[in-house]
Write a protein that holds these residues in place. Structure first.
Motif, PDB file in Angstrom:
ATOM      1  N   LYS A 227     -27.015  30.060  15.562  1.00  0.00           N
ATOM      2  CA  LYS A 227     -28.299  30.739  14.927  1.00  0.00           C
ATOM      3  C   LYS A 227     -28.095  31.697  14.729  1.00  0.00           C
ATOM      4  N   ILE A 228     -27.091  32.817  15.374  1.00  0.00           N
ATOM      5  CA  ILE A 228     -26.860  33.681  14.537  1.00  0.00           C
ATOM      6  C   ILE A 228     -25.978  34.631  14.125  1.00  0.00           C
ATOM      7  N   ILE A 229     -24.360  33.544  14.837  1.00  0.00           N
ATOM      8  CA  ILE A 229     -23.393  34.263  13.893  1.00  0.00           C
ATOM      9  C   ILE A 229     -23.201  33.550  13.030  1.00  0.00           C
ATOM     10  N   LYS A 230     -23.064  31.777  12.728  1.00  0.00           N
ATOM     11  CA  LYS A 230     -23.044  30.858  11.787  1.00  0.00           C
ATOM     12  C   LYS A 230     -22.031  31.576  10.772  1.00  0.00           C
ATOM     13  N   GLN A 231     -20.599  31.498  11.510  1.00  0.00           N
ATOM     14  CA  GLN A 231     -19.452  31.505  10.861  1.00  0.00           C
ATOM     15  C   GLN A 231     -18.069  30.889  11.348  1.00  0.00           C
ATOM     16  N   GLY A 232     -17.470  30.315  11.075  1.00  0.00           N
ATOM     17  CA  GLY A 232     -16.499  29.275  12.074  1.00  0.00           C
ATOM     18  C   GLY A 232     -14.744  29.968  11.409  1.00  0.00           C
ATOM     19  N   THR A 233     -15.031  31.391  10.975  1.00  0.00           N
ATOM     20  CA  THR A 233     -14.080  31.801  10.498  1.00  0.00           C
ATOM     21  C   THR A 233     -12.877  32.368  11.462  1.00  0.00           C
ATOM     22  N   ILE A 234     -11.555  32.964  11.110  1.00  0.00           N
ATOM     23  CA  ILE A 234     -10.366  32.764  12.340  1.00  0.00           C
ATOM     24  C   ILE A 234     -11.212  34.973  12.916  1.00  0.00           C
ATOM     25  N   LYS A 235     -11.553  35.256  12.186  1.00  0.00           N
ATOM     26  CA  LYS A 235     -11.505  36.662  11.878  1.00  0.00           C
ATOM     27  C   LYS A 235     -12.792  36.204  13.113  1.00  0.00           C
ATOM     28  N   ALA A 236     -13.817  36.128  12.738  1.00  0.00           N
ATOM     29  CA  ALA A 236     -14.846  35.533  13.873  1.00  0.00           C
ATOM     30  C   ALA A 236     -14.872  35.404  14.711  1.00  0.00           C
ATOM     31  N   ILE A 237     -14.331  34.546  15.099  1.00  0.00           N
ATOM     32  CA  ILE A 237     -13.565  33.636  16.502  1.00  0.00           C
ATOM     33  C   ILE A 237     -13.272  34.672  17.609  1.00  0.00           C
ATOM     34  N   LEU A 238     -12.106  35.573  16.896  1.00  0.00           N
ATOM     35  CA  LEU A 238     -11.396  36.673  16.823  1.00  0.00           C
ATOM     36  C   LEU A 238     -12.228  37.877  17.717  1.00  0.00           C
ATOM     37  N   TYR A 239     -13.121  38.144  16.760  1.00  0.00           N
ATOM     38  CA  TYR A 239     -14.303  39.575  17.282  1.00  0.00           C
ATOM     39  C   TYR A 239     -15.123  38.843  18.572  1.00  0.00           C
ATOM     40  N   MET A 240     -15.288  37.641  18.614  1.00  0.00           N
ATOM     41  CA  MET A 240     -16.058  37.312  19.398  1.00  0.00           C
ATOM     42  C   MET A 240     -15.413  36.858  20.920  1.00  0.00           C
ATOM     43  N   SER A 241     -14.142  37.034  20.739  1.00  0.00           N
ATOM     44  CA  SER A 241     -13.235  37.437  21.470  1.00  0.00           C
ATOM     45  C   SER A 241     -12.340  38.462  22.246  1.00  0.00           C
ATOM     46  N   ILE A 242     -12.689  39.393  21.143  1.00  0.00           N
ATOM     47  CA  ILE A 242     -12.401  40.496  21.332  1.00  0.00           C
ATOM     48  C   ILE A 242     -13.104  41.582  21.853  1.00  0.00           C
ATOM     49  N   TYR A 243     -14.364  41.069  21.313  1.00  0.00           N
ATOM     50  CA  TYR A 243     -15.352  42.196  21.969  1.00  0.00           C
ATOM     51  C   TYR A 243     -16.032  41.833  23.371  1.00  0.00           C
ATOM     52  N   GLN A 244     -15.770  40.575  24.182  1.00  0.00           N
ATOM     53  CA  GLN A 244     -17.032  40.007  25.051  1.00  0.00           C
ATOM     54  C   GLN A 244     -15.384  40.599  26.119  1.00  0.00           C
ATOM     55  N   ASN A 245     -14.472  40.112  25.533  1.00  0.00           N
ATOM     56  CA  ASN A 245     -13.039  40.487  26.648  1.00  0.00           C
ATOM     57  C   ASN A 245     -13.508  42.075  27.000  1.00  0.00           C
ATOM     58  N   LEU A 246     -13.611  42.827  26.156  1.00  0.00           N
ATOM     59  CA  LEU A 246     -13.139  44.253  26.468  1.00  0.00           C
ATOM     60  C   LEU A 246     -14.781  45.238  27.029  1.00  0.00           C
ATOM     61  N   VAL A 247     -15.739  44.498  27.008  1.00  0.00           N
ATOM     62  CA  VAL A 247     -17.193  44.505  27.508  1.00  0.00           C
ATOM     63  C   VAL A 247     -16.587  44.389  29.577  1.00  0.00           C
ATOM     64  N   ALA A 248     -16.196  43.119  28.683  1.00  0.00           N
ATOM     65  CA  ALA A 248     -16.052  42.379  30.345  1.00  0.00           C
ATOM     66  C   ALA A 248     -14.695  43.234  31.144  1.00  0.00           C
ATOM     67  N   SER A 249     -13.627  44.000  30.467  1.00  0.00           N
ATOM     68  CA  SER A 249     -13.081  44.168  31.174  1.00  0.00           C
ATOM     69  C   SER A 249     -12.827  45.578  31.682  1.00  0.00           C
ATOM     70  N   LEU A 250     -14.135  46.711  30.881  1.00  0.00           N
ATOM     71  CA  LEU A 250     -15.271  47.814  30.999  1.00  0.00           C
ATOM     72  C   LEU A 250     -16.120  47.984  32.427  1.00  0.00           C
ATOM     73  N   VAL A 251     -16.493  46.069  32.627  1.00  0.00           N
ATOM     74  CA  VAL A 251     -16.954  46.056  34.301  1.00  0.00           C
ATOM     75  C   VAL A 251     -16.427  45.764  35.054  1.00  0.00           C
ATOM     76  N   ILE A 252     -15.227  45.050  35.113  1.00  0.00           N
ATOM     77  CA  ILE A 252     -14.188  44.912  35.603  1.00  0.00           C
ATOM     78  C   ILE A 252     -13.366  46.063  36.209  1.00  0.00           C
ATOM     79  N   LEU A 253     -13.496  47.401  35.395  1.00  0.00           N
ATOM     80  CA  LEU A 253     -12.072  48.456  35.797  1.00  0.00           C
ATOM     81  C   LEU A 253     -13.556  49.582  35.628  1.00  0.00           C
ATOM     82  N   ILE A 254     -14.740  49.305  36.373  1.00  0.00           N
ATOM     83  CA  ILE A 254     -15.121  49.912  37.248  1.00  0.00           C
ATOM     84  C   ILE A 254     -15.551  49.494  38.464  1.00  0.00           C
ATOM     85  N   GLY A 255     -15.795  48.719  38.673  1.00  0.00           N
ATOM     86  CA  GLY A 255     -15.019  48.319  39.927  1.00  0.00           C
ATOM     87  C   GLY A 255     -13.682  48.405  40.720  1.00  0.00           C
ATOM     88  N   LEU A 256     -12.929  48.177  39.529  1.00  0.00           N
ATOM     89  CA  LEU A 256     -11.543  48.365  40.001  1.00  0.00           C
ATOM     90  C   LEU A 256     -11.563  49.522  41.297  1.00  0.00           C
TER      91      LEU A 256
END
Length: 376
Positions: A227-256
């Motif tokens: 519905k939103i991104i509508k791109q299947g390039t390697i770069k789009a996939i990498l951006y999705m993985s990097i940014y969501q893992n960055l956010v998750a890491s920050l949340v978990i780091l706060i918990g740590l």
């Protein structure tokens, strides 16, 4: 059609040599073959990432606890914090034709940020509950319970992605549910990981929650791409993985930091049974393994669907328990064997439905081609 063709002044109709027509058809067939080859190659790579990353990450996570690791927050953080290893690939991927397939406007930064933050928070919750479950229940039991994410995935796909629930898919869900429920009624005496009934129950519940979170992440990721991104390039996939893992890491780091576990990490590394270097390497390779799994999952989601990505994950179901029996000396008891058979039966049931859908798609495509030929 040739009899009614109008001639423009100053032009004459030239007959196209049959050899040129043959050459064009040959080139078209070659391009189609290359396109299919590239698609299957990408599918194979993403599948290997999912299966290898999942099995390796699970075993290394279990080894962390078996060798003296005690921090759930650290075990959780390494599942997300490995995203920097993906950054160099952003500069090697070609994005010149990133929007060639879709004549659409790029989503705004605010919209993309909201997607990454939302998925990152869900990923953090998934990793936390996954780590707690892995601490209190054996790898074989843990892996079988995680298989229930296919059932959750089907439900979320039905409501979010328009996935149809056929009798074969429903049969798959029932079998997978029974498979995991069998493990709740009693704890096998052969389990190498001795824990109290309360902790075992906590581990079971957390693993179920982790399976549900993972399934929701898959469906939401597919919805975001559709519905939103509508791109299947390697770069789009990498951006999705990097940014969501960055956010998750920050949340978990706060918990740590908030839990105070960080104060004990130095002592944990010193007292690690296999040594300091082994401790660091365990955390490092666990991070790399889960990043490979994340990239593979997101790639499969865009190439096929979130449900298919979940199925490939289930396809690796026997790998971790078998490796755990070989390397971690977990016992493959009768109860686990029955649960595994039911889980695999559920997987086969779903794959049969996928086979039927593929036959219908091919039949419809053939009918369309015949209809076009007759009209021509």
């Amino acid at each position: 059609m040739g009899e009614t063709q109008e001639l423009q002044p100053g032009r004459r109709v030239e007959e196209v040599p049959s050899t040129e027509i043959v050459n064009v058809d040959t080139q078209t067939s070659s391009f189609q073959w290359l396109g299919r080859y590239k698609w299957w190659l990408q599918m194979a790579i993403y599948t290997l990432f999912v299966l290898g990353g999942q099995s390796t990450g699970t075993l290394l996570g279990r080894l962390y606890y078996d060798n003296g690791g005690k921090s759930n927050w650290m075990a959780t953080l390494v599942q997300c914090a490995g995203f920097p290893v993906l950054i160099p690939f952003l500069f090697t991927s070609n994005s010149k034709n990133s929007n060639a397939e879709f004549d659409v406007k790029k989503p705004s930064i605010l919209v993309l940020a909201s997607i990454y933050v939302s998925l990152g928070i869900f990923l953090a919750a998934d990793c936390v509950t996954y780590s707690i479950g892995l601490q209190y229940i054996p790898v074989t039991t843990h892996t079988l319970i995680v298989a229930t994410h296919l059932g959750f995935n089907a439900l979320f796909s039905y409501f979010l992605n328009g996935q149809k629930l056929t009798p074969y898919i429903l049969n798959s869900l029932v079998l997978l549910t029974i498979s995991s429920t069998l493990l709740v009624f009693r704890k096998d005496s052969g389990d190498s990981n001795k824990t109290s009934k309360e902790k075992y129950a906590l581990g079971f519940i957390c693993t179920i929650v982790a399976a549900a979170c993972y399934a929701l992440i898959l469906s939401l990721t597919q919805l975001s791409f559709q519905k939103i991104i509508k791109q299947g390039t390697i770069k789009a996939i990498l951006y999705m993985s990097i940014y969501q893992n960055l956010v998750a890491s920050l949340v978990i780091l706060i918990g740590l930091l908030a839990s105070g576990d960080w104060k004990n990490l130095n002592e944990e590394m010193i007292t690690f049974k296999t040594g300091k270097v082994s401790y660091v390497m365990n955390l490092f390779w666990t991070s790399v393994a889960w990043q490979a799994f994340a990239v593979g999952s997101i790639g499969l989601i865009f190439k096929v669907s979130s449900l298919f990505a979940g199925i490939i994950s289930i396809l690796g179901l026997p790998i971790a328990p078998v490796l755990a029996v070989i390397f971690l000396h977990d016992n493959m008891t009768g109860l686990k064997a029955i649960a595994m058979v039911l889980a695999m039966w559920g997987f086969v049931s779903y794959m049969y439905q996928h086979y039927l859908d593929d036959l219908k798609t091919k039949a419809k495509r053939t009918e369309d081609e015949i209809s076009v030929t007759e009209r021509g």
